[in-house]
Each structure stands twice: as C-alpha cells, then as structure tokens.
Design a protein around this motif. Sequence first.
Motif, PDB file in Angstrom:
ATOM      1  N   UNK A   1       0.854  -1.193   0.000  1.00  0.00           N
ATOM      2  CA  UNK A   1       0.000   0.000   0.000  1.00  0.00           C
ATOM      3  C   UNK A   1       0.890   1.244   0.000  1.00  0.00           C
ATOM      4  N   UNK A   2       0.615   2.236  -0.847  1.00  0.00           N
ATOM      5  CA  UNK A   2       1.395   3.475  -0.818  1.00  0.00           C
ATOM      6  C   UNK A   2       0.778   4.445   0.191  1.00  0.00           C
ATOM      7  N   UNK A   3       1.667   5.194   0.854  1.00  0.00           N
ATOM      8  CA  UNK A   3       1.229   6.090   1.937  1.00  0.00           C
ATOM      9  C   UNK A   3       1.482   7.541   1.542  1.00  0.00           C
ATOM     10  N   UNK A   4       0.409   8.344   1.585  1.00  0.00           N
ATOM     11  CA  UNK A   4       0.519   9.796   1.408  1.00  0.00           C
ATOM     12  C   UNK A   4       0.446  10.455   2.771  1.00  0.00           C
ATOM     13  N   UNK A   5       1.281  11.480   2.977  1.00  0.00           N
ATOM     14  CA  UNK A   5       1.422  12.073   4.311  1.00  0.00           C
ATOM     15  C   UNK A   5       1.215  13.587   4.231  1.00  0.00           C
ATOM     16  N   UNK A   6       0.403  14.107   5.153  1.00  0.00           N
ATOM     17  CA  UNK A   6       0.197  15.550   5.261  1.00  0.00           C
ATOM     18  C   UNK A   6       0.522  15.963   6.701  1.00  0.00           C
ATOM     19  N   UNK A   7       1.744  16.489   6.927  1.00  0.00           N
ATOM     20  CA  UNK A   7       2.088  16.929   8.287  1.00  0.00           C
ATOM     21  C   UNK A   7       1.481  18.307   8.559  1.00  0.00           C
ATOM     22  N   UNK A   8       0.806  18.460   9.716  1.00  0.00           N
ATOM     23  CA  UNK A   8       0.166  19.739  10.060  1.00  0.00           C
ATOM     24  C   UNK A   8       0.350  20.031  11.547  1.00  0.00           C
ATOM     25  N   UNK A   9       0.012  21.279  11.926  1.00  0.00           N
ATOM     26  CA  UNK A   9      -0.079  21.608  13.347  1.00  0.00           C
ATOM     27  C   UNK A   9      -1.556  21.697  13.753  1.00  0.00           C
ATOM     28  N   UNK A  10      -2.439  21.064  12.973  1.00  0.00           N
ATOM     29  CA  UNK A  10      -3.863  21.109  13.295  1.00  0.00           C
ATOM     30  C   UNK A  10      -4.474  22.445  12.906  1.00  0.00           C
ATOM     31  N   UNK A  11      -5.646  22.756  13.516  1.00  0.00           N
ATOM     32  CA  UNK A  11      -6.419  23.947  13.119  1.00  0.00           C
ATOM     33  C   UNK A  11      -6.611  23.921  11.605  1.00  0.00           C
ATOM     34  N   UNK A  12      -7.081  22.801  11.133  1.00  0.00           N
ATOM     35  CA  UNK A  12      -7.127  22.542   9.682  1.00  0.00           C
ATOM     36  C   UNK A  12      -8.120  23.471   8.987  1.00  0.00           C
ATOM     37  N   UNK A  13      -7.724  23.942   7.807  1.00  0.00           N
ATOM     38  CA  UNK A  13      -8.576  24.814   7.002  1.00  0.00           C
ATOM     39  C   UNK A  13      -8.565  24.315   5.562  1.00  0.00           C
ATOM     40  N   UNK A  14      -9.144  25.108   4.678  1.00  0.00           N
ATOM     41  CA  UNK A  14      -9.277  24.670   3.279  1.00  0.00           C
ATOM     42  C   UNK A  14      -7.918  24.417   2.617  1.00  0.00           C
ATOM     43  N   UNK A  15      -6.885  25.090   3.095  1.00  0.00           N
ATOM     44  CA  UNK A  15      -5.542  24.846   2.555  1.00  0.00           C
ATOM     45  C   UNK A  15      -5.101  23.423   2.859  1.00  0.00           C
ATOM     46  N   UNK A  16      -5.311  23.016   4.128  1.00  0.00           N
ATOM     47  CA  UNK A  16      -4.979  21.630   4.489  1.00  0.00           C
ATOM     48  C   UNK A  16      -5.856  20.640   3.711  1.00  0.00           C
ATOM     49  N   UNK A  17      -7.140  21.011   3.562  1.00  0.00           N
ATOM     50  CA  UNK A  17      -8.054  20.108   2.854  1.00  0.00           C
ATOM     51  C   UNK A  17      -7.538  19.851   1.431  1.00  0.00           C
ATOM     52  N   UNK A  18      -6.996  20.885   0.811  1.00  0.00           N
ATOM     53  CA  UNK A  18      -6.466  20.718  -0.550  1.00  0.00           C
ATOM     54  C   UNK A  18      -5.284  19.745  -0.553  1.00  0.00           C
ATOM     55  N   UNK A  19      -4.433  19.828   0.490  1.00  0.00           N
ATOM     56  CA  UNK A  19      -3.294  18.901   0.583  1.00  0.00           C
ATOM     57  C   UNK A  19      -3.786  17.468   0.766  1.00  0.00           C
ATOM     58  N   UNK A  20      -4.788  17.314   1.633  1.00  0.00           N
ATOM     59  CA  UNK A  20      -5.321  15.972   1.904  1.00  0.00           C
ATOM     60  C   UNK A  20      -5.926  15.382   0.634  1.00  0.00           C
ATOM     61  N   UNK A  21      -6.656  16.223  -0.104  1.00  0.00           N
ATOM     62  CA  UNK A  21      -7.272  15.712  -1.347  1.00  0.00           C
ATOM     63  C   UNK A  21      -6.208  15.308  -2.370  1.00  0.00           C
ATOM     64  N   UNK A  22      -5.139  16.083  -2.451  1.00  0.00           N
ATOM     65  CA  UNK A  22      -4.054  15.732  -3.375  1.00  0.00           C
ATOM     66  C   UNK A  22      -3.432  14.395  -2.956  1.00  0.00           C
ATOM     67  N   UNK A  23      -3.238  14.210  -1.654  1.00  0.00           N
ATOM     68  CA  UNK A  23      -2.663  12.954  -1.146  1.00  0.00           C
ATOM     69  C   UNK A  23      -3.610  11.787  -1.424  1.00  0.00           C
ATOM     70  N   UNK A  24      -4.882  12.036  -1.199  1.00  0.00           N
ATOM     71  CA  UNK A  24      -5.931  11.024  -1.405  1.00  0.00           C
ATOM     72  C   UNK A  24      -5.935  10.541  -2.856  1.00  0.00           C
ATOM     73  N   UNK A  25      -5.757  11.481  -3.779  1.00  0.00           N
ATOM     74  CA  UNK A  25      -5.748  11.126  -5.209  1.00  0.00           C
ATOM     75  C   UNK A  25      -4.508  10.329  -5.597  1.00  0.00           C
ATOM     76  N   UNK A  26      -3.371  10.622  -4.952  1.00  0.00           N
ATOM     77  CA  UNK A  26      -2.100  10.075  -5.430  1.00  0.00           C
ATOM     78  C   UNK A  26      -1.693   8.785  -4.723  1.00  0.00           C
TER      79      UNK A  26
END
Lengths: 285, 285
Positions: free
Chosen positions: A22-47
């Motif tokens: 299984x390939x793993x996509x990683x989005x490191x954050x400090x929390x307080x997630x906003x639409x910017x983080x959501x865009x990163x998560x969606x990119x990871x989800x796709x790839x």
Amino acid sequence: MKIIRTTPAMADWSRRLHREGVTIGFVPTMGALHEGHRALIRAARLACDAVVVSIFVNPTQFGPTEDLSNYPRQLRLDQALCRKEGVDAIFAPTVKTMYPVGAQTVVTVPGIARRWEGEARPHHFQGVATVVTKLLSLVQPDKTWFGQKDYQQAALVQQLVKDLNLPGHPIIHPTVREADGLALSSRNVYLSSSERQAAPVLSRALQAGIAAIRAGERNAARIQRHMLRVAATEPLATVEYLAVCDPVTLEPLSQLNRQAVLLGAMRIGRVRLLDNMLTSFRRKP
Amino acid sequence: MKIIRTTPAMADWSRRLHREGVTIGFVPTMGALHEGHRALIRAARLACDAVVVSIFVNPTQFGPTEDLSNYPRQLRLDQALCRKEGVDAIFAPTVKTMYPVGAQTVVTVPGIARRWEGEARPHHFQGVATVVTKLLSLVQPDKTWFGQKDYQQAALVQQLVKDLNLPGHPIIHPTVREADGLALSSRNVYLSSSERQAAPVLSRALQAGIAAIRAGERNAARIQRHMLRVAATEPLATVEYLAVCDPVTLEPLSQLNRQAVLLGAMRIGRVRLLDNMLTSFRRKP
C-alpha cells in the motif's frame, strides 16, 4: 479512521501497510485545519492508497515570545474534517512521545534557514527541520504534501530530504486563498475585522511584483519598489520584508533569470502574515 | 558481491531486498578493514539475510589539520576481505554523490558530542551524525553494527537513531584487541615499532581502573588516579583524558552507581589512540 498517539504505533501502522504494498501519502500539520490543508489531503488522497495526517503543535519551532500556548487547537473539528476527506489515520502524538527525556538531536539546514523567517524567528527552522526528519523517518511516506504558503519551510524540507536521503518525496501544493486573495492560514483567526479587511494587501503587493515581471521588468530592486508601493497604501500593515529571491537557495536576486519567488511578510496589528508567489519566464522579455 | 557507487543505486538495492522480505545487516566503515571490522561483518552475517558494508572516508568528520588525505585507503584489500566474509554488497560512494553541490543539512547530538572527542575534535561528531543519518536513511538496514572502540561515536549513534526515529537498530560490538591488549584501529599503522610497543599502555591503564572497581572502589577520582598511575609508567605516552563516565550521557561521574564506562585517549608520539572499557556492578561492593 485510526487515531495514533505514540511513535511505535505510528511506525507499526506504516510498516504493516508497506508490507501489503500500500502506498502512503502524508500531510504533516499543526492542526487547526482549514481549506488549505483540505487541498493537501485531497491531493494525497488522489495520489496514494492510504493517507495519514499528523497533527502536532511542535514546541521546538516556536520562540519563547511566540504563540505556542495560544496556537489554535481543535482536535475534534480536525478529526471531523479528516474523516470527511477519507483520511485513513491521524497521528496526534504527545510532546513526550516526540521528545522523550534525553532527546537532544537537532537538524539544521543553515543556508536556506539563514534569511527571511530565519532572521525573524531564530531557531524556528531548526525546530521544523528536526521534527520533519523525525516524522518522515517514522511515517516512511511515499509522498508528502506541504503548502506553498510557507514557501521557505517547503524549500527547506526539499533540501533536507535530498541531503539526508529521507523518505517522503515532498511536494509543494499551491496556496489556497480567500476570494480577496488572502492566503489561508491557521493564524488568520487572530485578525480583528478591520485587520482582516487590511490583510489582502500582502497578496496584492506580491501580485504587483508578478505584474511587473510579466510586463518585462527584470531588475529586482524595481520589482521590490512596485511591491512596497502597494504595501504603503495600507496604514494597518507594516512590511517585514518583500523580497525577490532564487526559488531554491532563497538568496535575494539582483537581476532576474528564468525564475523567482517573491517572498513577503507583514504585520497587520499584532498578527504576522506570510505569503509568496512563484514565477518563471524567459530571460529576455 | 556487488559494488555500489551511487546513492540511488544503494537505495534501489535495499528496496528490492526489502520487497522480497530479506533482512539487511549494515556495517558502516571508513575502509582499511581489520579484524575488528571482520568481527562486525561476521556478527551481521549471522543475524541478517544480506550484509552491506559501506566504505566511505567521510570528509566532514575530519578537522582541517587532521589526517583526511593520508587516511589509509585500500579498496582492493577491503573488497577481498568482504568477499571472503560473504558480504553481499559494498557501498563505496564518491564524495560527490554523498555531498552534491548545495548540500548543507547538518545533524548534531549536542549533549553526547560536547565532551572528550568532541572537545579534542570540534565538528567531528557533527560530521559523524550527519553521515550516519544519510547512510541509515539510504541503506534502511534492519540492524547496524558499530565497534565499541569508538564508544562515544557508538553512544551518539544510539541517541541519534532514537531521537530521529531512524532505521538501523544500532548494535555495539565488543572491541577486538591484539594479544597485548591494544585495541585494533586503522590508525595503528601510523605507529613506529617503538610506539607500537608503548601503545598497549592505554588498555593497561583502563584495565587498572576496571580492577579498582572490581576491588570495590566507587570513587571516580580514585579510579582515575589508578589509571593515571599506569599511564605515567610509559614515557612515550601523553594522556589526553582518562575518564569515568555515565555510559549513556558520557558525563563524568563522581561516585559510581551500577555502571560506568572508562574512556581513554592518549598520544603515542604523533598518533592519537582511543580505547574504553564498560563495566556494571552492584552499588555496594
């Protein structure tokens, strides 16, 4: 969605997935997630096959007078966003599991860290480089997403990963903005309503620099003057820097050649905002 | 036996083996292999499916006045030893593939690096910590062997791996000695024949410290005096330090409690020799 709290559990989770191919996509954050983080998560989800988001307000990247204790924390909301986006695991470690008694190793990227945010926030990038090294070694991601909004951080991580042969293949994802151009940031919640109205001046200043380049300007000092002129129109804004730099080394340019990043930092009241814009072009306009 | 020259080829080799479920044992060296290295290779051979030995005289761990250019290099002989011991791959990178233009990231372990060799050789351990981080991330070994002879280095690597969540599970292998007690070292070739005769005084001094502890001595200053008294019998030897330390932090002890490492460094003529001995015991003799 799994919530992982300790470093051994995180390592186990990754090892198990990797063993199954299984390939793993990683989005490191400090929390307080906003639409910017959501865009990163969606990119990871796709790839990637599986996505892990880390939520860790890393104390070693805050200075003694900075907002560590007040940094927005909202794990419940963050979990809801992650679940909605199909995240497979959240890694939300305690400070103690990340920095046990006796921990002392420090990672530095002195060239890229020297200027700009490195001058404004001594030790900040040492904290960033150290925690990113720990996280990438632990999570062993196939790909990792960083927001372009913190451009110097993203450039530093790319150098770091290359220099130390770390896993994670960092990818810089374009900044997500409000309709009026303000770059999304967890710190935008600190803005009063008049400050919020003033805040887009930073992106407008950078945009003026980009417009000058598009119009054929190649002299960095003159490009900077375009940016400063826009910044001066906003009385609530104090410019920390508006700079024309090499996108890899972050050294200031005098004459532009092929590509540049415009880096900006301003104080709006007591809130410090960052933004940047990348551009590439032919040498002769 | 495969000779690997570049970092991407090294990463590929490991990835391929891991995908097949093969465990990798790693012995990082600077070449000039001797019986001490052979013992590490044999231990790796016993414990893991495949063994890789790196041979890299790392420039960043040498000071400007040290023996980088004269450090013994004998790749042919080293290859023969590795082949005989059933090593699967030698990783012998160039300086350029390990430190390409622009490389700048530095890893430090400030607590453990502060004293002893760290005082004598500023920046030495920063070079060691950085190259070990690069090598472990690249090779992704299941287990890694370090010789006890360089005890401070081995303790530093253990802390580093723990702090950064690096792969490699470092193991400290007991020092291999000549019949007269001299610890094996690639630098022993620098000794003249009279210096060679004098050199075992270092291990004899440490042995005197161990004997004092076995006889019930728990006061570090008195243990140190036993060691210094032996050292003083050898006119060719100049003591740099003979210290009684905590085996994890390497801080000097005043009163012993359960365990200690005796660390020694001497100059014999122009050659600097290191040695150490570990001991553990009940608190009350």
